[in-house]
Design a protein around this motif. Structure first.
Motif, PDB file in Angstrom:
ATOM      1  N   TYR A 135      -7.192  -3.708  10.695  1.00  0.00           N
ATOM      2  CA  TYR A 135      -6.214  -2.795  10.480  1.00  0.00           C
ATOM      3  C   TYR A 135      -5.625  -3.147   9.000  1.00  0.00           C
ATOM      4  CZ  TYR A 135      -6.584  -1.701  15.260  1.00  0.00           C
ATOM      5  OH  TYR A 135      -7.010  -1.317  16.398  1.00  0.00           O
ATOM      6  N   VAL A 136      -5.789  -4.489   8.473  1.00  0.00           N
ATOM      7  CA  VAL A 136      -5.040  -4.687   7.275  1.00  0.00           C
ATOM      8  C   VAL A 136      -6.218  -4.280   6.129  1.00  0.00           C
ATOM      9  CG1 VAL A 136      -5.016  -6.613   5.441  1.00  0.00           C
ATOM     10  CG2 VAL A 136      -3.997  -7.061   8.006  1.00  0.00           C
ATOM     11  N   TYR A 137      -7.658  -4.390   6.468  1.00  0.00           N
ATOM     12  CA  TYR A 137      -8.625  -3.789   5.655  1.00  0.00           C
ATOM     13  C   TYR A 137      -8.611  -2.243   5.511  1.00  0.00           C
ATOM     14  CZ  TYR A 137     -11.151  -8.210   4.655  1.00  0.00           C
ATOM     15  OH  TYR A 137     -11.772  -9.464   4.433  1.00  0.00           O
ATOM     16  N   SER A 138      -8.230  -1.741   6.765  1.00  0.00           N
ATOM     17  CA  SER A 138      -8.321  -0.226   6.855  1.00  0.00           C
ATOM     18  C   SER A 138      -6.997   0.301   5.967  1.00  0.00           C
ATOM     19  CB  SER A 138      -7.746   0.114   8.268  1.00  0.00           C
ATOM     20  OG  SER A 138      -7.274   1.495   8.447  1.00  0.00           O
ATOM     21  N   SER A 139      -5.858  -0.459   5.904  1.00  0.00           N
ATOM     22  CA  SER A 139      -4.515  -0.167   5.304  1.00  0.00           C
ATOM     23  C   SER A 139      -5.230  -0.197   3.692  1.00  0.00           C
ATOM     24  CB  SER A 139      -3.294  -0.955   5.640  1.00  0.00           C
ATOM     25  OG  SER A 139      -2.276  -0.555   4.569  1.00  0.00           O
ATOM     26  N   LEU A 140      -5.736  -1.312   3.221  1.00  0.00           N
ATOM     27  CA  LEU A 140      -6.079  -1.478   1.983  1.00  0.00           C
ATOM     28  C   LEU A 140      -7.140  -0.537   1.465  1.00  0.00           C
ATOM     29  CD1 LEU A 140      -6.219  -5.417   1.878  1.00  0.00           C
ATOM     30  CD2 LEU A 140      -4.600  -3.796   0.281  1.00  0.00           C
ATOM     31  N   ILE A 141      -8.038  -0.173   2.008  1.00  0.00           N
ATOM     32  CA  ILE A 141      -9.354   0.804   1.821  1.00  0.00           C
ATOM     33  C   ILE A 141      -8.680   2.058   1.637  1.00  0.00           C
ATOM     34  CG2 ILE A 141     -11.292   1.706   2.386  1.00  0.00           C
ATOM     35  CD1 ILE A 141     -12.151  -1.164   3.819  1.00  0.00           C
ATOM     36  N   SER A 142      -7.589   2.552   2.673  1.00  0.00           N
ATOM     37  CA  SER A 142      -7.053   3.904   2.630  1.00  0.00           C
ATOM     38  C   SER A 142      -6.258   3.949   1.158  1.00  0.00           C
ATOM     39  CB  SER A 142      -6.353   3.918   3.784  1.00  0.00           C
ATOM     40  OG  SER A 142      -5.355   5.349   3.754  1.00  0.00           O
ATOM     41  N   GLY A 143      -5.438   2.749   0.887  1.00  0.00           N
ATOM     42  CA  GLY A 143      -4.429   3.001  -0.162  1.00  0.00           C
ATOM     43  C   GLY A 143      -5.183   3.087  -1.359  1.00  0.00           C
ATOM     44  N   VAL A 202       0.781  -1.421  -0.006  1.00  0.00           N
ATOM     45  CA  VAL A 202      -0.121   0.116  -0.153  1.00  0.00           C
ATOM     46  C   VAL A 202       0.940   1.310  -0.041  1.00  0.00           C
ATOM     47  CG1 VAL A 202      -1.478   1.405   1.311  1.00  0.00           C
ATOM     48  CG2 VAL A 202      -2.014  -0.880   1.103  1.00  0.00           C
ATOM     49  N   LYS A 203       1.925   1.358   0.766  1.00  0.00           N
ATOM     50  CA  LYS A 203       2.767   2.263   1.093  1.00  0.00           C
ATOM     51  C   LYS A 203       3.387   2.586  -0.417  1.00  0.00           C
ATOM     52  CE  LYS A 203       3.708   2.537   5.937  1.00  0.00           C
ATOM     53  NZ  LYS A 203       4.681   2.579   6.807  1.00  0.00           N
ATOM     54  N   GLN A 204       3.637   1.616  -1.357  1.00  0.00           N
ATOM     55  CA  GLN A 204       4.120   1.612  -2.591  1.00  0.00           C
ATOM     56  C   GLN A 204       3.332   1.935  -3.581  1.00  0.00           C
ATOM     57  OE1 GLN A 204       7.716   1.510  -3.308  1.00  0.00           O
ATOM     58  NE2 GLN A 204       7.802   1.926  -1.277  1.00  0.00           N
ATOM     59  N   ARG A 205       2.137   2.408  -3.389  1.00  0.00           N
ATOM     60  CA  ARG A 205       0.781   2.479  -4.112  1.00  0.00           C
ATOM     61  C   ARG A 205       0.773   1.428  -5.176  1.00  0.00           C
ATOM     62  NH1 ARG A 205      -0.779   7.779  -3.871  1.00  0.00           N
ATOM     63  NH2 ARG A 205      -1.740   7.487  -6.179  1.00  0.00           N
ATOM     64  N   ARG A 206       0.670   0.380  -4.433  1.00  0.00           N
ATOM     65  CA  ARG A 206       0.536  -1.087  -4.968  1.00  0.00           C
ATOM     66  C   ARG A 206      -0.828  -1.676  -4.408  1.00  0.00           C
ATOM     67  NH1 ARG A 206       6.045  -4.118  -5.940  1.00  0.00           N
ATOM     68  NH2 ARG A 206       4.513  -5.729  -6.627  1.00  0.00           N
ATOM     69  N   ALA A 207      -1.723  -1.034  -3.945  1.00  0.00           N
ATOM     70  CA  ALA A 207      -2.774  -1.428  -3.246  1.00  0.00           C
ATOM     71  C   ALA A 207      -3.688  -2.593  -3.887  1.00  0.00           C
ATOM     72  CB  ALA A 207      -3.880  -0.338  -2.830  1.00  0.00           C
ATOM     73  N   VAL A 208      -3.774  -2.647  -5.146  1.00  0.00           N
ATOM     74  CA  VAL A 208      -4.241  -3.928  -5.963  1.00  0.00           C
ATOM     75  C   VAL A 208      -3.603  -5.256  -5.728  1.00  0.00           C
ATOM     76  CG1 VAL A 208      -5.027  -4.564  -8.127  1.00  0.00           C
ATOM     77  CG2 VAL A 208      -5.326  -2.224  -7.701  1.00  0.00           C
TER      78      VAL A 208
END
Length: 658
Positions: free
Chosen positions: A362-370, A337-343
Motif C-alpha cells: 500500500y505504501v508503494y501503491s501510494s507512491l507510484i500513484s503520486g 503524496v497527497k500534497q504532491r510531494r511524492a519525490v
C-alpha cells in the motif's frame, strides 16, 4: 495393574496404572499430542475384505469402560471437564455432545464453567446462534442455571461476529425475563454499549451508561473509552471530551487508550489545537504517548496538509524513544503524496528501509500513484522495478495503481500488457482496474475498446459500481453517443446505484452539447433534490451557464448564479470567463464585465465568503478590470476582522507547540 487398549489391529498400548491420584488418570484423558487421539469421536468406516468396518471407539470410552475395575479409583466430574476442554479446543462439537449425553446418563452435575468453554468454542467457529441456543437449553436440558458469566460469554460471541442488533435483542430478552434472574455487571454494560455505538445508537448507549449506577455498577476505563469512541464517531466531540473530566471526578483514571480515542476524534475533525492540549494533559496525568498517539497526531497533521510539522513530530517521537513503525512511515508518505510531494515520499521510503522497515504494497501503491499524477512516469516505473527486485510481490492494488498511472500517461497499450500479466499471475482485476482501462481508452479516442473492456468485465462477473458507470457515461457523452449513454444511465438506476456529481455533470454536458438544454436543466433540478454527494459543484454550474449563455439566456444564467451563491458554491475563473464572454458578445451595447464582477465580489463579502471574493478580485486584476475603492475596503475589512486575527494567533500557538 496393566490396562491394555487396542487402537488398531496391529498396535496395542499398555498403560501401567497404580492406585495413586486422580489427576494421573485425567492427564491420560486430556493428552492429545500422542498417537492416541482422545478427541476424535467420529467413527470413520473403512473397507476390509469387501465389507465395511468401523474404527474402534475412542480411547476415552475404553477407559470409562475399564474404570470400574480400577480398585478404589472413581471417575470424577473434573474428568468430564477436561474432555470437554479438549474437544472444545479443536471445535469437535459432536464429541462434546457425546460427553454431555454420558454425563446425563450418569446423572453428573453440569457446572457452568463447562458451558463457558463451549460458548468460547462456538465463538472461534463463528457459530453465534449455536451459543445462544445452548444458553437457552442450560436449565431445561442440563439443569444448570446460568449466571451473568454465561450471559456475558454468549453476548461477547454474538458481538464478535458483528451481529450487533442480534446482541441487543438477546440482551433485552434475557435481562427482561424474571425467571432468568440475571443482573448485568460492568462487563455486560461494556458489551452492550459497544453494540449500541457500533450501530449508531449513541443516545441509547448514553442512557445505558447513566443506568449503570442504578444497577450498582461502577463504569471502568473500558466503559468510558467505548462511549467516547461512539460519541467521536457521531461528531459529538464536546460530549466525549467532557466524559474525560467526569471519569476523573468519579475516581476512574484515564490511560493512554482513553486519550488516544479523543485525540483521534479531534484530529479527524481537524481540531489539532485541542488535540495538542490533550497530549499536554496526557503528560500531566502520567500517561506517556505511545505509537498509537503519535501515529494519530501524524495522520491529523497530514490530513491538514502540515507535512513539515509532521516530520518535526516524527523527530520528537524518536527523541522520546518511541520507535516509529510501518504505520508511522506509511502515514507520512501518504500525506506527502497527497500534497504532491511524492519525490519527498520516495526519499522517506529510503530512510524507512535504512531503519530496517520494509514498505508494504500500500505504501508503494501510494507512491507510484503520486508520481504518475505529478507527471513523473519514469520515476514511477523505476520504483515499480525496484520494488519487484526487493521481493515485494505485487497484488491487485499495486497492479491496478500501475495500470491507472499508465492510462493517465496515455500509455494504454502498455497498461493492457500489465493487465494481461496481472491476470496471468493470478491477481483478479477489480472495478478500479477496469475503470482505469476504460478511461484510458476513451481519452485516447478508442471508445470501442473501452466498450469491449466493459463487456469483459461483465463476462468475468466483476462487480460494477458507481465509478464504472460514471466512467462509461462520461466517455460516451464525450464521444457524442448520447443515446448509448442514456441507456447506460437507465441501467445504472435500475440496479439501484446512485449517480454522483461527476455522472450527473457528464449527462448534463451530453444533453447541452446536443442542444437539449431543457433536458439538461431537468436533470440539473433533479440533481439538486438528491443526497449531498450528488449536489452540483462549480463544474456542473459552469456547464449550465455555458449552455444558457450560448442561447443568449443571460437572465436565466444570472438567476442560476444567484442560486449557486445561495447554496454556498463559489464561482471560479471559468465562471467569470463564461459571463465576461457573454457580456461582451451577446449584450447590446457590449459590456466589459467590470461592474458585474465587482457586484459579485460585494455579494460574496456580504456572505462572509472571503476566499471566493479574493478569487474574483484576482480574476479582475488579471483582466485589467480593477474593482471599486469601496469594494477594496469591504474585502480588506473582512480579511482583517478581529476573529480572523485571533484564529491566526491560535494557529501560530498550535504550530509552535506541535
Amino acid at each position: 495393574m496393566v490396562l491394555t487398549i487396542s487402537t488398531t489391529k496391529k498396535l496395542k498400548i499398555k498403560i501401567y496404572l497404580i492406585p495413586c491420584k486422580l489427576f494421573t488418570f485425567q492427564a491420560l484423558l486430556y493428552s492429545s499430542d500422542q498417537n492416541i487421539q482422545l478427541a476424535k469421536t467420529p467413527e470413520k468406516p473403512h473397507l476390509k475384505n469387501d465389507r465395511i468396518e468401523t474404527n474402534p471407539p475412542p480411547i476415552a470410552d475404553e477407559m470409562f469402560k475399564f474404570s470400574p475395575k480400577m480398585g478404589s479409583f472413581k471417575v470424577g466430574d473434573s474428568t468430564f471437564y477436561n474432555l470437554v476442554a479438549n474437544h472444545a479446543s479443536i471445535g469437535d462439537f459432536r464429541a462434546i455432545g457425546m460427553v454431555f449425553d454420558r454425563m446425563k446418563r450418569e446423572k453428573r452435575v453440569f457446572l457452568e464453567k463447562v458451558f463457558i468453554l463451549v460458548f468460547k468454542a462456538y465463538g472461534k467457529s463463528h457459530l453465534p446462534e449455536k451459543a445462544v441456543e445452548l444458553f437457552e437449553r442450560m436449565v431445561g436440558d442440563y439443569n444448570c442455571r446460568p449466571s451473568v458469566r454465561s450471559f456475558n460469554s454468549v453476548l461477547n460471541v454474538v458481538i464478535q461476529e458483528g451481529l450487533f442488533y442480534r446482541a441487543l435483542e438477546f440482551y433485552s430478552d434475557v435481562i427482561g425475563r424474571k425467571s432468568m434472574n440475571i443482573v448485568p455487571n460492568v462487563l455486560s454494560f461494556n458489551l452492550i454499549i459497544k453494540a449500541m455505538c457500533k450501530v449508531g445508537l449513541v443516545d441509547r448507549a448514553v442512557e445505558a451508561f447513566r443506568e449503570m449506577p442504578v444497577r450498582k455498577c461502577v463504569p471502568d476505563v473500558f466503559t468510558y473509552c467505548t462511549l467516547m469512541d461512539g460519541l467521536c464517531k457521531e461528531n459529538r466531540l464536546d460530549e466525549a471530551v467532557s466524559l474525560l473530566d467526569e471519569m476523573q471526578i468519579e475516581g476512574c483514571f484515564p490511560n493512554s487508550a482513553t486519550f488516544n480515542v479523543l485525540i483521534n476524534g479531534l484530529c479527524k475533525k481537524g481540531d489539532l489545537s485541542r488535540a495538542a492540549k490533550l497530549v499536554e494533559n496526557m503528560f500531566l496525568k502520567g500517561c506517556v504517548p505511545n505509537e498509537v498517539t503519535y501515529n494519530t497526531l501524524l495522520h491529523g497533521l497530514c490530513l491538514a496538509g502540515k507535512l513539515d510539522k509532521a516530520i518535526s513530530l516524527l523527530n520528537r517521537m524518536v527523541s522520546n524513544k518511541c520507535v516509529p513503525n510501518d504505520i508511522t512511515f506509511g502515514t507520512i508518505i501518504n500525506g506527502l503524496v497527497k500534497q504532491r510531494r511524492a519525490v519527498d515520499g520516495a526519499h522517506l521510503l529510503v530512510s524507512m528501509e535504512e531503519r530496517g522497515h520494509r514498505a508494504n504494497q500500500y505504501v508503494y501503491s501510494s507512491l507510484i500513484s503520486g508520481l504518475f499524477k505529478e507527471g513523473k512516469s519514469e520515476e514511477a516505473l523505476r520504483m515499480w522495478k525496484e520494488m519487484t527486485e526487493k521481493g515485494c510481490k505485487p497484488n491487485t492494488v499495486l497492479y491496478s495503481t500501475l495500470i491507472d498511472g499508465l492510462c493517465r500517461d496515455g500509455k494504454v497499450d502498455e497498461a493492457k500488457e500489465i493487465f494481461s500479466e496481472m491476470k496471468a499471475k493470478g491477481c483478479i482485476p477489480n472495478a478500479f482496474t477496469y475503470s482505469s482501462l476504460m478511461r484510458g481508452y476513451f481519452q485516447t479516442g478508442n471508445g470501442q475498446k473501452a466498450l469491449l473492456m466493459w463487456k469483459e468485465m461483465e463476462e468475468e462477473c466483476c462487480m460494477q459500481n458507481e465509478v464504472c458507470y460514471s466512467v462509461l457515461i462520461h466517455g460516451l457523452c464525450g464521444d457524442g453517443k448520447l443515446k448509448e449513454a442514456t441507456l447506460i444511465w437507465k441501467q445504472m438506476l435500475s440496479k439501484g446505484y446512485s449517480p454522483d456529481v461527476v455522472t450527473y455533470s457528464s449527462m448534463i454536458h451530453g444533453f447541452c452539447n446536443s442542444g437539449l438544454v431543457e433536458q439538461g436543466l431537468k436533470l440539473f433540478n433533479e440533481m439538486i433534490c438528491k443526497e449531498p454527494n450528488s449536489q452540483p459543484d462549480v463544474v456542473t454550474y459552469n456547464i449550465i451557464f455555458s449552455a444558457l449563455c450560448k442561447q443568449s439566456s443571460i437572465s436565466h444564467a444570472i438567476d442560476l448564479l444567484n442560486t449557486m451563491l445561495d447554496r454556498g458554491c463559489d464561482p471560479d475563473l471559468v465562471t467569470c470567463n463564461i459571463f465576461l464572454k457573454c457580456l461582451q458578445e451577446n449584450v447590446n451595447p457590449p459590456q466589459d464585465g467590470r461592474e458585474f464582477l465587482d457586484e459579485l465580489v460585494v455579494r460574496l463579502c456580504k456572505r462572509q465568503r472571503t476566499t471566493g471574493a479574493s478569487k474574483i478580485i484576482k480574476v479582475m486584476l488579471q483582466k485589467f478590470l480593477p474593482p471599486k475603492a469601496s469594494t477594496w475596503e469591504k474585502v480588506v475589512k473582512e480579511v482583517c476582522k478581529t476573529r480572523r486575527i485571533r484564529a491566526a494567533i491560535d494557529k501560530c500557538w498550535t504550530d509552535l507547540f506541535i
